[in-house]
Design a protein around this motif. Structure first.
Motif, PDB file in Angstrom:
ATOM      1  N   THR A 124     -12.989   1.897   4.509  1.00  0.00           N
ATOM      2  CA  THR A 124     -12.738   2.335   3.272  1.00  0.00           C
ATOM      3  C   THR A 124     -11.184   2.377   3.727  1.00  0.00           C
ATOM      4  OG1 THR A 124     -14.953   3.465   3.037  1.00  0.00           O
ATOM      5  CG2 THR A 124     -12.770   4.679   1.913  1.00  0.00           C
ATOM      6  N   TYR A 125     -10.743   3.106   4.624  1.00  0.00           N
ATOM      7  CA  TYR A 125      -9.264   3.317   5.006  1.00  0.00           C
ATOM      8  C   TYR A 125      -8.416   2.226   4.892  1.00  0.00           C
ATOM      9  CZ  TYR A 125      -4.966   5.513   6.519  1.00  0.00           C
ATOM     10  OH  TYR A 125      -3.808   6.165   6.486  1.00  0.00           O
ATOM     11  N   GLN A 126      -9.040   1.028   5.509  1.00  0.00           N
ATOM     12  CA  GLN A 126      -8.354  -0.123   5.544  1.00  0.00           C
ATOM     13  C   GLN A 126      -8.358  -0.921   4.080  1.00  0.00           C
ATOM     14  OE1 GLN A 126      -6.947  -1.891   8.381  1.00  0.00           O
ATOM     15  NE2 GLN A 126      -5.745  -3.294   6.660  1.00  0.00           N
ATOM     16  N   ARG A 127      -9.372  -0.515   3.146  1.00  0.00           N
ATOM     17  CA  ARG A 127      -9.227  -1.183   1.976  1.00  0.00           C
ATOM     18  C   ARG A 127      -8.209  -0.240   1.006  1.00  0.00           C
ATOM     19  NH1 ARG A 127     -14.536  -0.484   1.258  1.00  0.00           N
ATOM     20  NH2 ARG A 127     -15.170  -2.898   1.278  1.00  0.00           N
ATOM     21  N   LEU A 128      -7.958   1.090   1.398  1.00  0.00           N
ATOM     22  CA  LEU A 128      -7.111   1.734   0.641  1.00  0.00           C
ATOM     23  C   LEU A 128      -5.782   1.376   1.064  1.00  0.00           C
ATOM     24  CD1 LEU A 128      -5.943   4.498  -0.928  1.00  0.00           C
ATOM     25  CD2 LEU A 128      -5.998   5.422   1.611  1.00  0.00           C
ATOM     26  N   VAL A 129      -5.131   1.417   2.243  1.00  0.00           N
ATOM     27  CA  VAL A 129      -4.027   0.615   2.714  1.00  0.00           C
ATOM     28  C   VAL A 129      -3.665  -0.570   2.091  1.00  0.00           C
ATOM     29  CG1 VAL A 129      -3.658   2.470   4.681  1.00  0.00           C
ATOM     30  CG2 VAL A 129      -4.363   0.065   5.110  1.00  0.00           C
ATOM     31  N   ASN A 130      -4.501  -1.500   2.160  1.00  0.00           N
ATOM     32  CA  ASN A 130      -4.438  -2.813   1.452  1.00  0.00           C
ATOM     33  C   ASN A 130      -4.091  -2.637   0.022  1.00  0.00           C
ATOM     34  OD1 ASN A 130      -5.246  -3.992   4.158  1.00  0.00           O
ATOM     35  ND2 ASN A 130      -6.955  -4.926   3.496  1.00  0.00           N
ATOM     36  N   HIS A 131      -4.860  -1.837  -0.626  1.00  0.00           N
ATOM     37  CA  HIS A 131      -4.627  -1.406  -1.889  1.00  0.00           C
ATOM     38  C   HIS A 131      -3.027  -1.159  -2.154  1.00  0.00           C
ATOM     39  CE1 HIS A 131      -5.150  -0.551  -6.210  1.00  0.00           C
ATOM     40  NE2 HIS A 131      -4.643   0.832  -5.810  1.00  0.00           N
ATOM     41  N   LEU A 132      -2.776   0.074  -1.249  1.00  0.00           N
ATOM     42  CA  LEU A 132      -1.471   0.734  -1.684  1.00  0.00           C
ATOM     43  C   LEU A 132      -0.296  -0.400  -1.376  1.00  0.00           C
ATOM     44  CD1 LEU A 132      -2.234   4.183  -0.434  1.00  0.00           C
ATOM     45  CD2 LEU A 132      -2.047   3.362  -2.640  1.00  0.00           C
ATOM     46  N   PHE A 133      -0.389  -1.093  -0.330  1.00  0.00           N
ATOM     47  CA  PHE A 133       0.761  -1.836   0.356  1.00  0.00           C
ATOM     48  C   PHE A 133       0.629  -3.266  -0.055  1.00  0.00           C
ATOM     49  CE2 PHE A 133       0.416   2.019   2.997  1.00  0.00           C
ATOM     50  CZ  PHE A 133       1.588   2.513   2.686  1.00  0.00           C
ATOM     51  N   ALA A 134      -0.340  -3.854  -0.952  1.00  0.00           N
ATOM     52  CA  ALA A 134      -0.775  -5.044  -0.946  1.00  0.00           C
ATOM     53  C   ALA A 134       0.667  -6.078  -1.447  1.00  0.00           C
ATOM     54  CB  ALA A 134      -1.414  -5.490  -2.297  1.00  0.00           C
TER      55      ALA A 134
END
Length: 184
Positions: A124-134
């Motif tokens: 879940t956290y990796q999905r978040l940072v991938n979304h924020l910093f794409a």
């Protein structure tokens, strides 16, 4: 402490309905221990073994460390950051908060934010940072769960690259420890 908006991401538990809930035992402590917990800043530790068994594994891929290391080759400067309060900024989905409940002799409690120890919390956290910093990942930044790296091919580019990272999204994990290292 500001949290991540549930509109961006919230942690959902996909509990298998065929698995019966397990009643957790009540945790009771004597008054002296409660005072020690308060005075020394102890934290509650909840065993989520049974809940984790009831949830299937999220197959969201974490980045491969060797690829992240290779992606830094040829860069003059690297800045490493640790988003040390990231997990507890992601809200639990309201329907799933009851699954995180625990009982003490002082009452019934549940987590409103994603607690450490839940299965799939890392995904879940990796999905978040991938979304924020794409827009930055692979260009001027690399991310592995809560460890972030800003990279620059020249020293002149490093300050602008570093300044872009925090401004990518105002709803990013806001508590990060920054350590700057230079390699030449």
């Amino acid at each position: 402490m500001p949290g991540i908006s549930p509109d961006i991401i919230s942690h959902r538990l996909s509990v298998n309905p065929a698995v019966r809930p397990v009643r957790q035992k009540r945790r009771a402590y004597d008054p002296e221990r409660y005072e020690a917990m308060k005075a020394e800043g102890w934290r509650m530790c909840v065993d989520y073994t049974n809940l984790n068994r009831a949830c299937p594994k999220d197959s969201f891929p974490l980045p491969r460390i060797d690829q992240l290391v290779d992606a830094t080759a040829g860069h003059a400067l690297l800045s490493f950051m640790d988003a040390y309060s990231g997990y507890n900024q992601i809200f639990m989905h309201p329907e799933d908060q009851a699954h995180t409940s625990f009982i003490t002799d002082r009452g019934l409690y549940c987590y409103k934010v994603m607690p450490f120890g839940l299965k799939n919390a890392g995904a879940t956290y990796q999905r978040l940072v991938n979304h924020l910093f794409a827009p930055l990942i692979g260009n001027t930044m690399e991310v592995y769960v809560d460890d972030m790296l800003v990279k620059s091919r020249t020293a002149d580019q490093h300050i602008p690259n570093s300044l872009h990272m925090p401004n990518t999204n105002s709803r990013r994990p806001s508590h990060s420890k920054q350590k700057i290292y230079a390699y030449g």
